[in-house]
Design a protein around this motif. Sequence first.
Motif, PDB file in Angstrom:
ATOM      1  N   UNK A 270     -17.215   3.592 119.421  1.00  0.00           N
ATOM      2  CA  UNK A 270     -16.795   4.767 120.186  1.00  0.00           C
ATOM      3  C   UNK A 270     -17.201   6.033 119.461  1.00  0.00           C
ATOM      4  N   UNK A 271     -17.650   7.020 120.242  1.00  0.00           N
ATOM      5  CA  UNK A 271     -18.045   8.293 119.667  1.00  0.00           C
ATOM      6  C   UNK A 271     -17.678   9.409 120.641  1.00  0.00           C
ATOM      7  N   UNK A 272     -17.139  10.494 120.109  1.00  0.00           N
ATOM      8  CA  UNK A 272     -16.775  11.655 120.938  1.00  0.00           C
ATOM      9  C   UNK A 272     -17.811  12.757 120.715  1.00  0.00           C
ATOM     10  N   UNK A 273     -18.405  13.217 121.804  1.00  0.00           N
ATOM     11  CA  UNK A 273     -19.480  14.205 121.718  1.00  0.00           C
ATOM     12  C   UNK A 273     -19.114  15.433 122.510  1.00  0.00           C
ATOM     13  N   UNK A 274     -19.362  16.622 121.921  1.00  0.00           N
ATOM     14  CA  UNK A 274     -19.078  17.875 122.601  1.00  0.00           C
ATOM     15  C   UNK A 274     -17.591  18.141 122.713  1.00  0.00           C
ATOM     16  N   UNK A 275     -17.267  19.137 123.535  1.00  0.00           N
ATOM     17  CA  UNK A 275     -15.858  19.465 123.771  1.00  0.00           C
ATOM     18  C   UNK A 275     -15.257  20.329 122.691  1.00  0.00           C
TER      19      UNK A 275
END
Length: 282
Positions: free
Chosen positions: A277-282
């Motif tokens: 899992x990876x969170x990008x932007x925001x």
Amino acid sequence: MTTPFTHASPAIREGHRWWLGLAACWLLTVAATASATGMAAAAAPDDPFRSPMWHYNLNRYLGEAATVRHSDAVVLKVPHFAEDATQVPLTVDLSGFAAEVKEVITWVDLNPVPHLFTFQPEAAEVRAIALNFRIQQASTVRAAVRDAQGVWHIGSAQVDAAGGGCTAPSVTASNPDWAASLGRMHGALFSPVDAPAATRLKVQIMHPMDSGMVGNIPRFNIEVVELRGSADLVRLASMTLSESASENPLFVFDLKRAAQHGGIVLWMRDNGGNVFESRLGG
């Protein structure tokens, strides 16, 4: 003039007639099946690339009753010749596709495992999808797009290749420390210059994506990819992958999201149960 059958006993003659009747029924069944198959094949348009797998793959991935049309609005961007059969870039450009996209299925006709990916937009509109794939021999590549009326629009392109991409051993797995980098992602989220209202997600993940076609190396590949909104984790789109995808795959998604702002969570799972899992932007 008499025959042996003329002098046969009534029981023998009756048995003979029974076998003749059974054979006739079998021939009628075979003829009916062949006729039905021919009618199903005739419902699909002719393949301009004359691939021997055209009708078989249509029935396998889209269903025998599918309504199929060739479409110039489904644009496949691939090299004319694959210099590296293990890393062939593919872009499915849907920016000119006017209808609503409900599903995208891609396959490589002559690969041992033809299916490449199935993509389903949910809370987002898709403008383009890009992914590298393996190719075993020169083959036609397909992208089928289903609209809201259930019609499949197909774009096709030919790729020449020396081949062997599906049966080549993974370079990643040859590194004794490959497990330490398994699932490591590098990517970014940004807006394309030509479409500032859209979102482009570009991510590469470290994974050997073993096809299972190399001796003593079992299949080990990412099977599910999900794009989720970072604020509420609503699923924007999902993708299923097959063994034809390249190792260390690079994903590019051009999306237009309705009433959705902020970043994107990229979630993946492989057939070994590993979750990335990876969170990008925001």
